[in-house]
Design a protein around this motif. Structure first.
Motif, PDB file in Angstrom:
ATOM      1  N   LEU A   1       0.826  -1.207   0.000  1.00 49.98           N
ATOM      2  CA  LEU A   1       0.000   0.000   0.000  1.00 49.98           C
ATOM      3  C   LEU A   1       0.862   1.260   0.000  1.00 49.98           C
ATOM      4  CD1 LEU A   1      -2.751  -1.087   2.547  1.00 49.98           C
ATOM      5  CD2 LEU A   1      -2.773  -1.263   0.047  1.00 49.98           C
ATOM      6  N   GLY A   2       1.984   1.214   0.704  1.00 52.08           N
ATOM      7  CA  GLY A   2       2.900   2.353   0.682  1.00 52.08           C
ATOM      8  C   GLY A   2       3.498   2.566  -0.693  1.00 52.08           C
ATOM      9  N   ALA A   3       3.850   1.475  -1.352  1.00 50.05           N
ATOM     10  CA  ALA A   3       4.410   1.580  -2.698  1.00 50.05           C
ATOM     11  C   ALA A   3       3.375   2.113  -3.677  1.00 50.05           C
ATOM     12  CB  ALA A   3       4.922   0.209  -3.157  1.00 50.05           C
ATOM     13  N   VAL A   4       2.120   1.671  -3.507  1.00 41.53           N
ATOM     14  CA  VAL A   4       1.044   2.160  -4.371  1.00 41.53           C
ATOM     15  C   VAL A   4       0.845   3.657  -4.168  1.00 41.53           C
ATOM     16  CG1 VAL A   4      -1.457   2.119  -4.715  1.00 41.53           C
ATOM     17  CG2 VAL A   4      -0.176  -0.019  -4.601  1.00 41.53           C
ATOM     18  N   TYR A   5       0.862   4.100  -2.918  1.00 42.45           N
ATOM     19  CA  TYR A   5       0.681   5.530  -2.669  1.00 42.45           C
ATOM     20  C   TYR A   5       1.772   6.350  -3.341  1.00 42.45           C
ATOM     21  CZ  TYR A   5      -0.066  10.041  -0.576  1.00 42.45           C
ATOM     22  OH  TYR A   5      -0.294  11.378  -0.429  1.00 42.45           O
ATOM     23  N   GLU A   6       3.004   5.887  -3.273  1.00 44.32           N
ATOM     24  CA  GLU A   6       4.118   6.618  -3.879  1.00 44.32           C
ATOM     25  C   GLU A   6       3.983   6.698  -5.394  1.00 44.32           C
ATOM     26  OE1 GLU A   6       6.468   8.358  -2.379  1.00 44.32           O
ATOM     27  OE2 GLU A   6       5.471   7.874  -0.484  1.00 44.32           O
ATOM     28  N   SER A   7       3.262   5.761  -5.988  1.00 46.69           N
ATOM     29  CA  SER A   7       3.118   5.751  -7.459  1.00 46.69           C
ATOM     30  C   SER A   7       1.932   6.560  -7.955  1.00 46.69           C
ATOM     31  CB  SER A   7       2.982   4.306  -7.956  1.00 46.69           C
ATOM     32  OG  SER A   7       1.723   3.755  -7.572  1.00 46.69           O
ATOM     33  N   ILE A   8       1.097   7.053  -7.025  1.00 47.65           N
ATOM     34  CA  ILE A   8      -0.106   7.780  -7.422  1.00 47.65           C
ATOM     35  C   ILE A   8       0.265   9.093  -8.111  1.00 47.65           C
ATOM     36  CG2 ILE A   8      -2.003   9.171  -6.463  1.00 47.65           C
ATOM     37  CD1 ILE A   8      -2.517   6.931  -4.494  1.00 47.65           C
ATOM     38  N   GLN A   9      -0.444   9.403  -9.187  1.00 53.84           N
ATOM     39  CA  GLN A   9      -0.298  10.681  -9.878  1.00 53.84           C
ATOM     40  C   GLN A   9      -1.619  11.441  -9.790  1.00 53.84           C
ATOM     41  OE1 GLN A   9       1.117  10.198 -13.878  1.00 53.84           O
ATOM     42  NE2 GLN A   9       3.060   9.294 -13.252  1.00 53.84           N
ATOM     43  N   LEU A  10      -1.530  12.670  -9.322  1.00 55.25           N
ATOM     44  CA  LEU A  10      -2.728  13.506  -9.276  1.00 55.25           C
ATOM     45  C   LEU A  10      -3.177  13.863 -10.685  1.00 55.25           C
ATOM     46  CD1 LEU A  10      -1.769  16.027  -6.437  1.00 55.25           C
ATOM     47  CD2 LEU A  10      -3.272  14.035  -6.245  1.00 55.25           C
ATOM     48  N   ALA A  11      -4.456  14.135 -10.838  1.00 56.71           N
ATOM     49  CA  ALA A  11      -4.949  14.672 -12.109  1.00 56.71           C
ATOM     50  C   ALA A  11      -4.284  16.014 -12.364  1.00 56.71           C
ATOM     51  CB  ALA A  11      -6.459  14.840 -12.053  1.00 56.71           C
ATOM     52  N   PRO A  12      -3.923  16.316 -13.605  1.00 52.33           N
ATOM     53  CA  PRO A  12      -3.328  17.627 -13.904  1.00 52.33           C
ATOM     54  C   PRO A  12      -4.232  18.748 -13.396  1.00 52.33           C
ATOM     55  CG  PRO A  12      -3.184  16.190 -15.819  1.00 52.33           C
ATOM     56  CD  PRO A  12      -4.045  15.475 -14.816  1.00 52.33           C
ATOM     57  N   GLY A  13      -3.639  19.706 -12.723  1.00 52.98           N
ATOM     58  CA  GLY A  13      -4.399  20.845 -12.227  1.00 52.98           C
ATOM     59  C   GLY A  13      -5.032  20.649 -10.868  1.00 52.98           C
ATOM     60  N   ALA A  14      -4.850  19.469 -10.251  1.00 50.81           N
ATOM     61  CA  ALA A  14      -5.505  19.205  -8.966  1.00 50.81           C
ATOM     62  C   ALA A  14      -5.012  20.159  -7.882  1.00 50.81           C
ATOM     63  CB  ALA A  14      -5.267  17.753  -8.543  1.00 50.81           C
ATOM     64  N   ARG A  15      -3.700  20.303  -7.758  1.00 47.02           N
ATOM     65  CA  ARG A  15      -3.168  21.192  -6.722  1.00 47.02           C
ATOM     66  C   ARG A  15      -3.570  22.643  -6.994  1.00 47.02           C
ATOM     67  NH1 ARG A  15       0.324  18.682  -3.227  1.00 47.02           N
ATOM     68  NH2 ARG A  15       1.373  16.776  -3.955  1.00 47.02           N
ATOM     69  N   THR A  16      -3.570  23.028  -8.258  1.00 44.12           N
ATOM     70  CA  THR A  16      -3.961  24.393  -8.606  1.00 44.12           C
ATOM     71  C   THR A  16      -5.396  24.664  -8.169  1.00 44.12           C
ATOM     72  OG1 THR A  16      -2.459  24.453 -10.499  1.00 44.12           O
ATOM     73  CG2 THR A  16      -4.270  26.027 -10.513  1.00 44.12           C
TER      74      THR A  16
END
Length: 415
Positions: free
Chosen positions: A247-262
């Motif tokens: 589960l930790g490895a999966v979390y590290e591989s997650i990519q946010l949708a473009p523009g999510a942080r913005t």
């Protein structure tokens, strides 16, 4: 002693005059025009101004002057002085408020073509709508144009424009204009394939060697062909024995949708609150929410025993009804009415949540979800949602620049 407050003297159906100036934009045009018309004792009814590639269009609606001839000479003289073209026209009873049935229409395209915009605006006219105002919200990563429309019932307009948007391959969102638009809002988001790219359960399944089988069940559930709770238990059962460290490895591989942080940082600056409601798992969502500064969240929990997944879900499943219930619960906790919530999702298990919210947005969603939502976005940029809420790309960039030195923010891919 305070001076008395002046009140309008002209009746709403009084004769009016429209003055338009067109030419090269330069400082002082608006001030000079109003200076020239001031001696004629007219009242200002409306003003519209736009600058496009250095060309200014200034349109002013005034009550009719007593001396038309002298007024027109003054306008002609100031237009000549400013090296601009001008037009003066008279009307009757056009100084009332906007017609009933006011809507906020946003058109998004990447690119946005003249034929597409023509088709959308033609549908507005066919529905009895009048375009009162047009302004560009963004030029990239999509072109977003806002139109204020009056004279057409918002629901009828939404139906007509949804069909036209599908034919033209653009996104069109219709929202009724009203005071609720200015209220503080709560944004409730789905996670898998909305806030993040891909499905967490499929990422875990890759470690268990059953990714394809899980993906097929996930796709059917998101289309609404399977009961979500049953399908989740079926998929989780295939994960039995997976080491919890995965589960930790999966979390590290997650990519946010473009523009999510913005999107998140922009709306948080304006007092918005955020919630995540996921059919995924707390072992991932808890960390994701903390990293993004999310206020509320709800998700399922994978049962773990002796450091390995048991293949079962602990506790009740967050399904379609559970997501809508979570939205109501979070709105109550935030002290925000459900009418002032925004829900974003892509699958059939998001339908109740989207229907419950004041504004339900389908984001790269399945056809049934697009058809049911208030608005639908097919572009992959999550920050395009802020354009639907009346915020321009220029305002986002100005706010980012203002705090760049004192409040550095995480990167957001290309933006």
């Amino acid at each position: 002693m305070n001076a008395p407050v002046p009140t309008p003297t002209a009746p709403l159906d009084a004769p009016t005059v429209s003055v338009t100036l067109l030419g090269r934009d330069h400082a002082g045009v608006t001030a000079r025009l109003f200076e020239v018309v001031a001696p004629y004792e007219v009242e200002v009814i409306d003003v519209e101004q736009i600058v496009l590639r250095g060309r200014l269009v200034l349109a002013v609606l005034l009550t009719e002057p007593a001396d038309r001839e002298a007024f027109e000479r003054s306008v002609a003289d100031v237009a000549s002085e400013l090296d601009m073209d001008h037009d003066v026209s008279y009307g009757q009873g056009d100084n009332r408020g906007r017609r009933r049935g006011r809507s906020h229409v946003t058109v998004l395209g990447a690119p946005l073509l003249p034929s597409q915009f023509s088709a959308v605006t033609a549908q507005i006219a066919a529905a009895g709508g009048n375009i009162d105002r047009i302004v560009r919200m963004a030029r990239y990563p999509v072109t977003a144009i806002d139109l204020d429309v009056s004279g057409a019932a918002p629901e009828a307009l939404r139906r007509a424009l949804a069909l036209e948007a599908a034919r033209q391959g653009v996104d069109v969102a219709v929202q009724p204009l009203g005071i609720h638009q200015h209220a503080q809002r709560l944004v409730v988001m789905d996670v898998d394939s909305t806030l993040i790219q891909g499905e967490v359960i499929e990422m875990i399944a890759a470690y268990a060697g059953c990714e394809k089988e899980v993906a097929e069940v996930t796709a059917a559930a998101m289309r609404g062909e399977l009961d979500f709770a049953d399908s989740l238990r079926e998929r989780v059962a295939l994960l039995e024995g997976v080491d919890v460290s995965v589960l930790g490895a999966v979390y590290e591989s997650i990519q946010l949708a473009p523009g999510a942080r913005t999107m998140i940082r922009t709306l948080k600056r304006l007092g918005y609150r955020f919630a995540l409601v996921s059919g995924g798992f707390t072992q991932i969502i808890d960390t994701l929410a903390a990293d993004l500064g999310i206020d509320y969240w709800a998700a399922n929990t994978l049962e773990v025993r002796d450091g390995r997944l048991t293949g079962r879900v602990a506790g009740p499943v967050i399904d379609r009804a559970g997501k809508a219930a979570a939205l109501r619960r979070f709105a109550e906790q935030a002290g925000i009415t459900v009418a002032n919530t925004v829900a974003i999702g892509d699958g059939a298990n998001d339908l109740d949540m989207l229907a419950e919210a004041g504004l339900g947005i389908a984001f790269n969603a399945k056809p049934a979800v697009r058809d049911a939502a208030d608005a639908s976005l097919s572009v992959p940029y999550l920050d395009a949602i802020v354009f639907l809420l009346g915020i321009t790309r220029e305002e986002i960039e100005a706010a980012d620049a203002e705090v760049a030195e004192t409040d550095p923010q995480p990167g957001d891919g290309a933006r």
